[in-house]
Design an enzyme around this catalytic site. Structure first.
Site, mmCIF file in Angstrom:
data_model
loop_
_atom_site.group_PDB
_atom_site.id
_atom_site.type_symbol
_atom_site.label_atom_id
_atom_site.label_comp_id
_atom_site.label_asym_id
_atom_site.label_seq_id
_atom_site.Cartn_x
_atom_site.Cartn_y
_atom_site.Cartn_z
ATOM 1 C CG PHE A 145 13.488 -11.237 -47.517
ATOM 2 C CD1 PHE A 145 14.651 -11.753 -46.965
ATOM 3 C CD2 PHE A 145 12.369 -11.128 -46.705
ATOM 4 C CE1 PHE A 145 14.704 -12.141 -45.629
ATOM 5 C CE2 PHE A 145 12.414 -11.517 -45.368
ATOM 6 C CZ PHE A 145 13.586 -12.021 -44.830
ATOM 7 C CG ASP A 230 5.912 -12.481 -49.925
ATOM 8 O OD1 ASP A 230 5.213 -11.792 -49.142
ATOM 9 O OD2 ASP A 230 6.972 -13.025 -49.583
ATOM 10 C CE LYS A 259 8.159 -7.975 -42.491
ATOM 11 N NZ LYS A 259 8.670 -8.694 -43.650
HETATM 12 C C1 LIG Z 1 9.185 -10.059 -43.794
HETATM 13 C C2 LIG Z 1 8.883 -10.788 -45.035
HETATM 14 C C3 LIG Z 1 8.692 -12.179 -45.045
HETATM 15 C C4 LIG Z 1 8.906 -13.032 -43.811
HETATM 16 O O1 LIG Z 1 8.086 -12.659 -42.745
HETATM 17 P P1 LIG Z 1 8.487 -13.141 -41.254
HETATM 18 O O2 LIG Z 1 7.281 -12.736 -40.445
HETATM 19 O O3 LIG Z 1 9.716 -12.392 -40.882
HETATM 20 O O4 LIG Z 1 8.687 -14.593 -41.298
HETATM 21 C C5 LIG Z 1 8.342 -12.772 -46.224
HETATM 22 N N1 LIG Z 1 8.176 -12.069 -47.358
HETATM 23 C C6 LIG Z 1 8.358 -10.728 -47.396
HETATM 24 C C7 LIG Z 1 8.152 -9.993 -48.672
HETATM 25 C C8 LIG Z 1 8.727 -10.047 -46.243
HETATM 26 O O5 LIG Z 1 8.943 -8.743 -46.283
#
Ligand SMILES: *Cc1c(COP(=O)(O)O)cnc(C)c1O
Length: 404
Positions: A145, A230, A259
């Site tokens: 994700f 990520d 985040k």
């Molecule tokens: C939440 C998330 C994203 C995307 O972040 P947004 O601020 O919702 O665009 C990307 N990678 C990971 C691992 C995430 O948990």
């Protein structure tokens, strides 16, 4: 129906009536929050065991973050990057030092930071590695994700996230998460990057087998491929360390952050990498009107300062052990499996008992907010300011739900 119930019901109906149904929220309408606790429009209090998917690592309205935001609101909020502002360098320097990297590029949402990482990796591939034009490949993991843009959903393996949103962006190769041999087999002379989550949150808080990322790091170094972590959900203290990849004793070439970087106040994301990587960008090639704005930088700099102290990482490790001990004790008693690190857990409820959604609804009725991921898995990620009593309370309610 009492007046009290009326407020929640009406607010839910209104939200349903006026918005696209791209979410299926729990029937809770939050009005106020402080630390690890939120209060709904009817005055009911809940322990927040989701923390905005780790966007609220420091809890709701952490006093230092709120103070930083207030002070900045009274001075300067936006310039665009057409000019430099006086909070920009401070934030970028602090974050670069926290990451141990030369440079930072600030954006807003996580997906934008992932897009930034993809663009930088491709350009690095063409200009530094010498990959032929239009040929760059990026290796990603199944169950990933990384956000919701059209390019990012192009390499999602979740049919809900991907179907009906094509045509898809080419240039991505999906391998099973945790399989070093599959990464090795997928590398070609055109591979520019391996992009992965150190722990897959959305997939159910999946921790890869020991040695996986050490193997990926070795392959990336050997084949001149960028290793991109990520850490949007796993980073910034969530797992008991600043970055989850530290558990693997590995340093990636690029960190992707978001985040919690915004302190639960504003969207702040960034990538961090050394000059030989991020230095490939030239003026006009990438940007964002709001990226690195003064308010974001003021809050982000305070986030970096909070993390530099190490207190939150320590809390996550210590309280996370308590959480995991409690969860492990439920295995065989309504819980099938528990995964995770620090204050982060994926809990598989016995599917014969209930779905993850039902478990979360019952938890909410008892005053604990959590969110299901897939099927019978629920995700627990309380703010790192949570107390031992809060954890014990949540465990008591979870035990009652899965044994009830
Ligand atoms: C939440 C998330 C994203 C995307 O972040 P947004 O601020 O919702 O665009 C990307 N990678 C990971 C691992 C995430 O948990």
């Amino acid at each position: 129906m009492t007046t009290v119930e009326f407020r929640t019901g009406e607010a839910l109906a209104d939200a349903e009536r006026w918005t696209a149904h791209n979410y299926h929220p729990l029937p809770v309408v939050v009005a106020e929050a402080d630390g690890a606790w939120v209060t709904d429009v009817d005055g009911r209090r809940y322990l927040d065991f989701l923390a905005g998917y780790s966007a609220l690592n420091f809890g709701h309205r952490h006093p230092d973050l709120i103070a930083a935001a207030h002070a900045q609101l009274d001075r300067l909020t936006l310039t665009s990057r057409a000019f430099v502002h006086d909070r920009f360098a401070e934030f970028c320097r602090g974050l670069a030092e926290l990451c141990g990297k030369d440079l930072v590029l600030p954006m807003n949402t996580g997906a934008e930071a992932v897009e930034t990482a993809i663009k930088v990796a491709r350009k690095w591939g063409y200009r530094v590695k010498g990959v032929a034009d239009e040929r760059a490949e990026i290796i990603v993991a199944s169950g990933n994700f990384h956000g919701r843009t059209t390019t990012i959903v192009s390499f999602s393996t979740d049919p809900e996230a991907r179907a009906d949103f094509g045509p898809y962006t080419p240039g991505f190769v999906v391998v099973p998460y945790g399989d070093v041999a599959a990464v090795r087999d997928a590398i070609t002379p055109n591979t520019v990057a391996v992009l992965m989550e150190p722990i897959q949150g959305e997939a159910g808080v999946l921790v890869p087998p020991a040695g996986f990322f050490a193997g990926v790091r070795e392959l990336c170094t050997e084949h001149n491929v960028l290793m991109i972590a990520d850490e949007i959900q796993s980073g910034l203290g969530r797992t008991g360390k600043t970055f989850a990849i530290e558990h693997d004793d590995v340093v990636p070439d690029m960190y992707v952050l978001g985040k919690a970087l915004g302190g639960g106040i504003v969207p702040v994301s960034a990538v961090a990498a050394d000059r030989n990587v991020l230095g490939v960008l030239r003026p006009g090639e990438h940007g964002s009107t709001f990226g690195g704005n003064p308010l974001a930088c003021a809050v982000g700099a305070e986030v970096v300062r909070l993390l530099a102290g190490g207190e939150f990482q320590e809390r996550s490790a210590r309280l996370g052990a308590r959480l995991h001990d409690g969860l492990n004790a439920l295995i065989g008693k309504g819980v099938v499996a528990v995964r995770g690190r620090g204050l982060w857990a994926g809990v598989d409820i016995d599917p014969a008992l209930m779905t993850g959604r039902q478990a979360c609804e019952r938890l909410a009725e008892r005053g604990v907010l959590a969110k299901d991921t897939h099927g019978s898995t629920i995700r627990l990620a309380p703010p790192l300011v949570v107390t031992e009593e809060d954890i014990d309370l949540a465990l008591t309610h979870l035990a009652a739900v899965v044994q009830g």
